[in-house]
Design a protein around this motif. Structure first.
Motif, mmCIF file in Angstrom:
data_model
loop_
_atom_site.group_PDB
_atom_site.id
_atom_site.type_symbol
_atom_site.label_atom_id
_atom_site.label_comp_id
_atom_site.label_asym_id
_atom_site.label_seq_id
_atom_site.Cartn_x
_atom_site.Cartn_y
_atom_site.Cartn_z
ATOM 1 N N UNK A 1 0.591 8.212 2.823
ATOM 2 C CA UNK A 1 -0.055 7.256 3.739
ATOM 3 C C UNK A 1 0.103 7.781 5.169
ATOM 4 N N UNK A 2 -0.985 7.798 5.935
ATOM 5 C CA UNK A 2 -0.906 8.322 7.306
ATOM 6 C C UNK A 2 -0.236 7.348 8.273
ATOM 7 N N UNK B 1 -0.302 3.390 13.726
ATOM 8 C CA UNK B 1 -1.424 4.187 13.249
ATOM 9 C C UNK B 1 -1.077 5.660 13.386
ATOM 10 N N UNK B 2 -1.101 6.366 12.273
ATOM 11 C CA UNK B 2 -0.753 7.782 12.286
ATOM 12 C C UNK B 2 -1.986 8.650 12.503
ATOM 13 N N UNK B 3 -1.735 9.937 12.727
ATOM 14 C CA UNK B 3 -2.818 10.921 12.823
ATOM 15 C C UNK B 3 -3.641 10.803 11.535
ATOM 16 N N UNK B 4 -4.930 10.572 11.647
ATOM 17 C CA UNK B 4 -5.762 10.336 10.466
ATOM 18 C C UNK B 4 -5.737 11.523 9.508
ATOM 19 N N UNK C 1 0.792 -1.222 0.000
ATOM 20 C CA UNK C 1 0.000 0.000 0.000
ATOM 21 C C UNK C 1 0.824 1.271 0.000
ATOM 22 N N UNK C 2 2.137 1.141 -0.224
ATOM 23 C CA UNK C 2 2.974 2.338 -0.169
ATOM 24 C C UNK C 2 2.702 3.228 -1.383
ATOM 25 N N UNK D 1 3.116 11.318 5.669
ATOM 26 C CA UNK D 1 4.141 11.636 6.661
ATOM 27 C C UNK D 1 5.439 11.969 5.954
ATOM 28 N N UNK D 2 6.146 13.011 6.437
ATOM 29 C CA UNK D 2 7.368 13.487 5.773
ATOM 30 C C UNK D 2 8.564 13.362 6.729
#
Ligand SMILES: *[C@@H]1O[C@H](CO)[C@@H](O)[C@H](O)[C@H]1NC(C)=O
Ligand SMILES: *[C@@H]1O[C@H](CO)[C@@H](O)[C@H](O)[C@H]1NC(C)=O
Ligand SMILES: *[C@@H]1O[C@H](CO)[C@@H](O)[C@H](O)[C@H]1NC(C)=O
Ligand SMILES: *[C@@H]1O[C@H](CO)[C@@H](O)[C@H](O)[C@H]1NC(C)=O
Ligand SMILES: CC(=O)N[C@H]1CO[C@H](CO)[C@@H](O)[C@@H]1O
Length: 387
Positions: A305-306, A323-326, A282-283, A331-332
């Motif tokens: 992708x979060x 799980x990242x901030x929705x 899914x990247x 993300x960088x």
């Protein structure tokens, strides 16, 4: 009479300035920094860190130079304006950043009791190249080096002194056919890093979209002299060589937005070869990475992708999804300190994570920067103290 009047005036404004400063940095956890790569005047944006790891209000400090926004398929890019990792670097009380528009490197001292107000040391120093976009520092050699990804492409190094930066060695040109502003992300430098022992300086170059990218390894002598003749490796598995994160002196991870990233081994002759390719399901654009020594994992950050992917350094297997901030939408640049992780989001914000705790990984804060400035200019992330 007149002179002493001026003296008094400047003294009182100094006192006033000091009082204002003290009250604006109540955090005791140091500061987080990013570059505001603004062509009208670049700034370091400093955010105080509270003892729990959360962030306080952002403060601007001029870098003494200008930014520059790279060009993509559809004109100026809206995020990742320098196509890089490590546009800001902190080591000890030193902070370094790039002025891509004025082709100079800015060197700041971080006052330990007031870390949100870094102080420029001397004038920014010309890189003698064009469009610097990533910077590295060797504490052992007191040496700063930067990649230049414009028409005069290559690496410039400087020694640090009390009065600022002084050139160390000649400009080291590298074969890259670029413009200013550069057109990317393909065919631009991505990252510059020293290995942990500071015996070699590495530069990653993204492929042109057809051919693989390159990794340049410059030997550094015991006296801190960087050899202008790098060993060049072009492993077939590395297409869009982006962030390079060392695990130890012989092993590193190179993020590759073509599929995820690869573990590489550095040979005795400084040749770089892939030991394991990691395809992240899914990247979209896995560009940034950091090695988390506490958990022996490489964290990979994807612009589209979060969620954040943790890859086990020993086995090379994907260990978990964080799980990242929705609302992050990607993300960088990221930086780790202990159990705290800070990530610049695709959205105009910074996510703050606790990597270990009673309930495992958790999101501590989503710091919104939308009212503060333009996301297009935000680049790089560094922390003081760095450990
Ligand atoms: C450099 O790039 C330009 C524009 O893409 C191209 O016209 C030129 O032939 C290139 N030069 C070299 C030496 O590859
Ligand atoms: C370096 O890291 C790799 C990957 O985790 C590991 O296999 C290797 O044993 C390490 N080497 C040393 C000298 O620690
Ligand atoms: C990570 O989580 C996402 C969303 O739940 C999922 O689509 C993906 O397959 C997961 N990846 C791995 C490696 O578990
Ligand atoms: C862990 O989760 C529980 C239940 O949701 C919550 O009450 C507790 O505050 C959490 N602890 C930490 C350290 O986040
Ligand atoms: C780091 C930091 O700035 N912390 C706090 C300082 O005080 C203000 C106002 O009380 C808080 O909002 C910040 O979080």
């Amino acid at each position: 009479m007149r002179a002493s009047g001026i003296y008094l005036l400047s003294l009182s404004s100094l006192v006033l300035g000091a009082a204002v400063r003290r009250s604006s940095s109540n955090g005791t956890g140091g500061a987080l920094y990013l570059l505001e790569n603004n062509p009208a005047g670049a700034n370091i944006v400093s955010l105080g860190i509270n003892s729990d790891g959360t962030l306080g209000a952002p403060v601007r400090t001029s870098t003494g130079g200008t930014g520059l926004v790279g060009t993509g398929n559809q004109g100026p890019v809206q995020v990742d304006s320098l196509f890089s990792q490590d546009a800001v670097h902190v080591a000890g009380e030193h902070l370094f950043t790039v002025n891509a528009g004025s082709s100079s490197i800015a060197y700041f001292h971080i006052p330990p009791n007031d870390p949100t107000h870094p102080v420029l040391v001397g004038e920014p120093a010309s890189t003698r190249g064009d469009v610097p976009n990533s910077v590295a520092y060797s504490p052992k050699h007191k040496l700063v080096c930067a990649t230049n990804t414009g028409p005069r492409a290559g690496v410039s190094c400087f020694s640090i002194t009390e009065n600022g930066l002084t050139p160390s060695g000649a400009f080291m040109p590298l074969p890259l056919n670029q413009t200013s502003p550069p057109t990317g992300p393909p065919n631009t430098f991505s990252d510059i890093v020293f290995n942990p022992a500071q015996t070699t300086l590495f530069v990653t170059l993204k492929g042109d979209g057809v051919n693989p990218g390159s990794i340049f390894a410059f030997p550094v002598s015991g006296a801190g002299v960087v050899s202008p003749k790098p060993r060049v490796s072009r492993p077939a598995e590395l297409l869009t060589d982006f962030a390079m994160s060392f695990i130890n002196d012989t092993h590193a991870f190179v993020a590759d937005p073509a599929y995820g990233g690869s573990f590489v081994r550095v040979g005795c002759g400084l040749d770089v070869s892939v030991t394991r390719k990691v395809t992240i399901p899914g990247q979209v654009a896995a560009c940034w990475s950091r090695y988390d020594a506490r958990r022996d994992e490489v964290l990979v950050f994807d612009a589209g992708v979060s969620d954040i992917t943790a890859v086990a350094a020993q086995s090379g297997e994907i260990a978990r999804n964080i799980t990242g901030v929705a609302e992050a939408m990607g993300q960088f640049d990221a930086v780790l300190r202990g159990d705290r992780l800070y990530v610049l989001e695709n959205a105009p914000g910074i996510g703050v994570y606790a990597l270990a705790g009673a309930n495992g990984t958790s999101i501590l804060q989503n710091f919104d920067l939308s009212a503060f400035g333009k996301r297009q200019f935000f680049q790089g992330l560094a922390i003081y103290p760095s450990a």
